[in-house]
Design a protein around this motif. Structure first.
Motif, PDB file in Angstrom:
ATOM      1  N   UNK A  17     -35.006  12.265  33.618  1.00  0.00           N
ATOM      2  CA  UNK A  17     -35.643  12.960  32.495  1.00  0.00           C
ATOM      3  C   UNK A  17     -34.644  13.494  31.481  1.00  0.00           C
ATOM      4  N   UNK A  18     -33.405  13.706  31.894  1.00  0.00           N
ATOM      5  CA  UNK A  18     -32.393  14.135  30.925  1.00  0.00           C
ATOM      6  C   UNK A  18     -32.092  13.028  29.916  1.00  0.00           C
ATOM      7  N   UNK A  19     -32.452  11.795  30.231  1.00  0.00           N
ATOM      8  CA  UNK A  19     -32.209  10.663  29.338  1.00  0.00           C
ATOM      9  C   UNK A  19     -33.417  10.334  28.460  1.00  0.00           C
ATOM     10  N   UNK A  20     -34.463  11.135  28.523  1.00  0.00           N
ATOM     11  CA  UNK A  20     -35.678  10.848  27.761  1.00  0.00           C
ATOM     12  C   UNK A  20     -35.789  11.731  26.523  1.00  0.00           C
ATOM     13  N   UNK A  21     -36.761  11.396  25.685  1.00  0.00           N
ATOM     14  CA  UNK A  21     -37.014  12.180  24.468  1.00  0.00           C
ATOM     15  C   UNK A  21     -37.445  13.609  24.779  1.00  0.00           C
ATOM     16  N   UNK A  22     -38.016  13.818  25.951  1.00  0.00           N
ATOM     17  CA  UNK A  22     -38.444  15.167  26.329  1.00  0.00           C
ATOM     18  C   UNK A  22     -37.262  16.125  26.420  1.00  0.00           C
ATOM     19  N   UNK A  23     -36.059  15.582  26.613  1.00  0.00           N
ATOM     20  CA  UNK A  23     -34.868  16.414  26.826  1.00  0.00           C
ATOM     21  C   UNK A  23     -33.965  16.469  25.597  1.00  0.00           C
ATOM     22  N   UNK A  24     -34.472  16.152  24.424  1.00  0.00           N
ATOM     23  CA  UNK A  24     -33.619  16.157  23.229  1.00  0.00           C
ATOM     24  C   UNK A  24     -32.961  17.516  23.007  1.00  0.00           C
ATOM     25  N   UNK A  25     -33.726  18.578  23.091  1.00  0.00           N
ATOM     26  CA  UNK A  25     -33.175  19.920  22.869  1.00  0.00           C
ATOM     27  C   UNK A  25     -32.221  20.329  23.992  1.00  0.00           C
ATOM     28  N   UNK A  48     -35.705  19.315  33.972  1.00  0.00           N
ATOM     29  CA  UNK A  48     -37.064  19.450  34.499  1.00  0.00           C
ATOM     30  C   UNK A  48     -38.006  19.699  33.332  1.00  0.00           C
ATOM     31  N   UNK A  49     -38.829  18.719  32.972  1.00  0.00           N
ATOM     32  CA  UNK A  49     -39.770  18.924  31.868  1.00  0.00           C
ATOM     33  C   UNK A  49     -40.901  19.871  32.259  1.00  0.00           C
ATOM     34  N   UNK A  50     -41.715  20.194  31.286  1.00  0.00           N
ATOM     35  CA  UNK A  50     -42.810  21.139  31.531  1.00  0.00           C
ATOM     36  C   UNK A  50     -43.930  20.548  32.383  1.00  0.00           C
ATOM     37  N   UNK A 104     -31.706  26.081  38.067  1.00  0.00           N
ATOM     38  CA  UNK A 104     -32.245  25.672  36.773  1.00  0.00           C
ATOM     39  C   UNK A 104     -31.938  26.718  35.731  1.00  0.00           C
ATOM     40  N   UNK A 105     -31.454  26.277  34.558  1.00  0.00           N
ATOM     41  CA  UNK A 105     -31.048  27.200  33.502  1.00  0.00           C
ATOM     42  C   UNK A 105     -31.893  26.987  32.259  1.00  0.00           C
ATOM     43  N   UNK A 106     -32.326  28.092  31.650  1.00  0.00           N
ATOM     44  CA  UNK A 106     -32.983  27.980  30.354  1.00  0.00           C
ATOM     45  C   UNK A 106     -31.924  27.613  29.317  1.00  0.00           C
ATOM     46  N   UNK A 107     -32.353  27.042  28.217  1.00  0.00           N
ATOM     47  CA  UNK A 107     -31.400  26.605  27.201  1.00  0.00           C
ATOM     48  C   UNK A 107     -31.819  26.995  25.793  1.00  0.00           C
ATOM     49  N   UNK A 108     -32.952  27.646  25.658  1.00  0.00           N
ATOM     50  CA  UNK A 108     -33.442  28.057  24.348  1.00  0.00           C
ATOM     51  C   UNK A 108     -33.458  29.576  24.255  1.00  0.00           C
TER      52      UNK A 108
END
Length: 118
Positions: A17-25, A48-50, A104-108
């Motif tokens: 999932x880190x390689x998908x569009x969901x993980x752009x941010x 880990x997506x939503x 798991x770490x938040x990034x926003x």
């Protein structure tokens, strides 16, 4: 043994999932922190997506629901849901190299949750 299998599968899924569009941010954040692709690959960093991706994957793999909750990767409620959501994921390995947990770490800035969740 099923717990090891679930954690290995979760690690594989998070890395994907880190390689998908969901993980752009999330990828943008990692880039700002100067983490190269080599470092990301070496430490097996993932995302880990939503969506409840682990719950769905584990059900397809026919894992017992109780075992899924006991793994710590899912939280039990009426339908169950993934413990980690919209976080950059770092696998934790035992002395034998098996994945036994995650951080798991938040990034926003706007995320009002604990910075890290283990």
């Amino acid at each position: 043994e099923p717990y090891y299998l679930m954690h290995e599968e979760a690690n594989r899924i998070y890395k994907h999932y880190l390689t998908t569009k969901l993980a752009l941010e999330a990828n943008s954040y990692l880039s700002q922190r100067h983490l190269s692709k080599d470092i990301i690959d070496y430490f097996e960093i993932g995302y880990a997506p939503e969506q409840n991706i682990l719950l769905k994957a584990f059900e397809k793999m026919n894992f017992d629901r109780i075992t899924m909750y006991e793994s710590g990767l899912l939280i039990e409620n009426n339908q169950g849901y993934d413990r980690f959501s919209d976080r950059i994921m770092f696998p934790l390995h035992d002395a034998n190299g098996r994945v036994v947990g995650f951080s798991g770490r938040i990034y926003q800035q706007s995320q009002n949750e604990s910075k890290y969740m283990n």
